[in-house]
Design a protein around this motif. Sequence first.
Motif, PDB file in Angstrom:
ATOM      1  N   ARG A 496     139.414  99.949 -50.796  1.00  0.00           N
ATOM      2  CA  ARG A 496     138.355  99.755 -50.416  1.00  0.00           C
ATOM      3  C   ARG A 496     138.220  98.826 -49.267  1.00  0.00           C
ATOM      4  O   ARG A 496     137.362  98.935 -48.254  1.00  0.00           O
ATOM      5  CB  ARG A 496     137.206  99.548 -51.692  1.00  0.00           C
ATOM      6  CG  ARG A 496     136.983 100.614 -52.666  1.00  0.00           C
ATOM      7  CD  ARG A 496     135.867 100.063 -53.492  1.00  0.00           C
ATOM      8  NE  ARG A 496     136.198  98.973 -54.424  1.00  0.00           N
ATOM      9  CZ  ARG A 496     136.841  99.089 -55.652  1.00  0.00           C
ATOM     10  NH1 ARG A 496     136.992 100.097 -56.045  1.00  0.00           N
ATOM     11  NH2 ARG A 496     137.064  98.338 -56.353  1.00  0.00           N
ATOM     12  N   LYS A 497     138.881  97.594 -49.461  1.00  0.00           N
ATOM     13  CA  LYS A 497     138.828  96.619 -48.337  1.00  0.00           C
ATOM     14  C   LYS A 497     139.261  97.161 -47.095  1.00  0.00           C
ATOM     15  O   LYS A 497     138.805  97.004 -45.981  1.00  0.00           O
ATOM     16  CB  LYS A 497     139.702  95.484 -49.008  1.00  0.00           C
ATOM     17  CG  LYS A 497     139.053  94.355 -49.864  1.00  0.00           C
ATOM     18  CD  LYS A 497     139.959  93.251 -50.412  1.00  0.00           C
ATOM     19  CE  LYS A 497     139.335  92.523 -51.369  1.00  0.00           C
ATOM     20  NZ  LYS A 497     140.422  91.471 -51.628  1.00  0.00           N
ATOM     21  N   GLU A 499     139.338 100.305 -46.249  1.00  0.00           N
ATOM     22  CA  GLU A 499     138.464 101.233 -45.627  1.00  0.00           C
ATOM     23  C   GLU A 499     137.156 100.536 -44.927  1.00  0.00           C
ATOM     24  O   GLU A 499     136.708 101.139 -43.852  1.00  0.00           O
ATOM     25  CB  GLU A 499     137.729 102.228 -46.827  1.00  0.00           C
ATOM     26  CG  GLU A 499     138.690 103.059 -47.514  1.00  0.00           C
ATOM     27  CD  GLU A 499     138.337 103.913 -48.470  1.00  0.00           C
ATOM     28  OE1 GLU A 499     137.128 103.411 -49.146  1.00  0.00           O
ATOM     29  OE2 GLU A 499     138.816 104.877 -49.084  1.00  0.00           O
ATOM     30  N   LYS A 500     137.049  99.493 -45.666  1.00  0.00           N
ATOM     31  CA  LYS A 500     135.759  98.599 -44.924  1.00  0.00           C
ATOM     32  C   LYS A 500     136.255  98.190 -43.587  1.00  0.00           C
ATOM     33  O   LYS A 500     135.468  98.147 -42.619  1.00  0.00           O
ATOM     34  CB  LYS A 500     135.462  97.700 -45.834  1.00  0.00           C
ATOM     35  CG  LYS A 500     134.112  96.659 -45.591  1.00  0.00           C
ATOM     36  CD  LYS A 500     133.847  95.593 -46.288  1.00  0.00           C
ATOM     37  CE  LYS A 500     132.406  94.870 -45.971  1.00  0.00           C
ATOM     38  NZ  LYS A 500     132.167  93.763 -47.078  1.00  0.00           N
ATOM     39  N   THR A 504     134.293  98.712 -40.103  1.00  0.00           N
ATOM     40  CA  THR A 504     133.978  97.888 -39.219  1.00  0.00           C
ATOM     41  C   THR A 504     134.694  97.837 -37.813  1.00  0.00           C
ATOM     42  O   THR A 504     134.159  97.372 -36.647  1.00  0.00           O
ATOM     43  CB  THR A 504     134.332  96.397 -39.687  1.00  0.00           C
ATOM     44  OG1 THR A 504     133.815  96.305 -41.104  1.00  0.00           O
ATOM     45  CG2 THR A 504     133.791  95.334 -39.073  1.00  0.00           C
TER      46      THR A 504
END
Length: 563
Positions: A496-497, A499-500, A504
């Motif tokens: 998830r990090k 993907e974030k 961004t």
Amino acid sequence: MRIISNQNVSDSLINGLFPVIKPNVATNIEKKQQSENENGLKSIHPVITNETMAMTMDAYRIHVATYNATIQEQNKQIEKHNSEVLENRKNLTPVQKEFSRLFISKHFKISDEIQYNQLATEFNNEYGNIVELRKIQTVKYATELFFMQMLHAYQMQLSKRASIHSKFNIAFESPIPSVEINSHEIASFERNGVKSIDATKRTIRNHRNRLQQAGVLQEYEFQGHKKGVKMQINESILHVFDLKTQKIVCIENQSLNPQKGKKFPDNNEDTRTIKDKNKIKENVENNSLGLGTPSAGLSIVFYKNTRSKVKDLTKGGRAENVKVSEKEKTLSDKLTDLIQHPQELAENLALGLYNDFTPIDIRVLVKEAYHGTMTKDDFKEMVIQDFIKSSAKIWRGKNVYTGVWKKTINTMMLDWFKALGTTTFNKHIVVEMLQEYRWRINHARKWFVSHDFKPLFPADYFDLTRTERKEVGFAYTKKAWSKHLKYQQNREVEKRKLEKRVATRKATINSSKEVENKVTQFLKGRMDIETLYNFVAKNHPSHLEKLSEITFKIQSKLHAKLN
């Protein structure tokens, strides 16, 4: 007065007699052309100071006083006209009464007295003075308070505009911009925690219309339902102070031939310090996974690489000794048929018949657990036998006798899959535990191979009391399973990090492109600086500090292409 003799008038004729006059609204292009042709007030950095605010209000009061005096004279004429209409209405024919009634019912919703009086005058010229005119309202003192609030909003708008122009070093004379009148914003103005005017948005719009009717506000421009309207303040009223020239700008001292053009800084002049960029090189080491943290999906890969000696349980089939007309067996019947006598199973294990065994598909067991008819005890025995068969490959090439396997089967039937050591778990819980056990036995098999370690005999290895590391029992693999679960959770978090970070990064790239496109449009004269600044501040605030730098950079590229 002309008398109409016709008694019957059709509705279509009546509708044709009273057309609704629609306001002539110019398009944005026409308004821009008009504003370019007109010689309005022009300034470089206009703002409203306390002095120009007072001068504007003085000019406003003079304008309103003159307007009210004119309206009072017109109202006297209207009173005289209405007196004549009252006398005429005493002798109206039925047709005239019907005509006047239809006119009033068709146009009574028109709130603008001047527009209504124009229609009524045209009607009276055609059919006689039989419709009264409306008195035109004068501008009341309360409207002055609302005009002051509009000036206050205009003062903030001009200050923001001057700040943007100064930041980008834009210093050219241009028409003073319109005031944006937002009724919601004006109604929410506060002073010392108290609303400046306690009025609704509808009241503010009514006063705005009255100011427009009086000629204080001009050139109405609608911007949508979510934005305020733009209007010009009468140039004979407005007074502003030019921060660039340090002079007051009004209609009396306005220059007739203003200079036009944008002044940009010299491209050859250094406007910022260029720093050397250091290249950063990152060394990445590939670290292997430690004990207890294998990658996900190992059990699936393992099962696919082994040969199956169990028939496909999901497909229907008939036993060889069953007649064709006999009803096909259910899934529960097929799974029950897989249960062997413990002695037979132990002998087959000792012979190594299950060294390449592929376990039953977990989806089949889940289906049986929730929808099958097997008893809990039969289901437990079938699952234990399936698990023992799949673990047999650990002892491949080892001499494990039938008695050892028989003891292992009996021990597991007594101790495994039981609640409080007595009651067998429900079938769906057994399936959940089996998935864990399959991963743990597969992990243990790989550990034995990688460490070249000789495993204990099955009866000792599956003893649930061997929970210490030195005892090398199946129970100790519970810690490896816990590490695996934690690894899976951390992997999801890292995923998830990642993907974030990707989102961004892509958003930053897209944001930069969008800002650069808007800056290019500004440099090509397709939008003004206020629109550019407001767009960046609203949609890409992180680029606001570097907006000037981006503008100069793109401007240099455009000049380089031209040269």
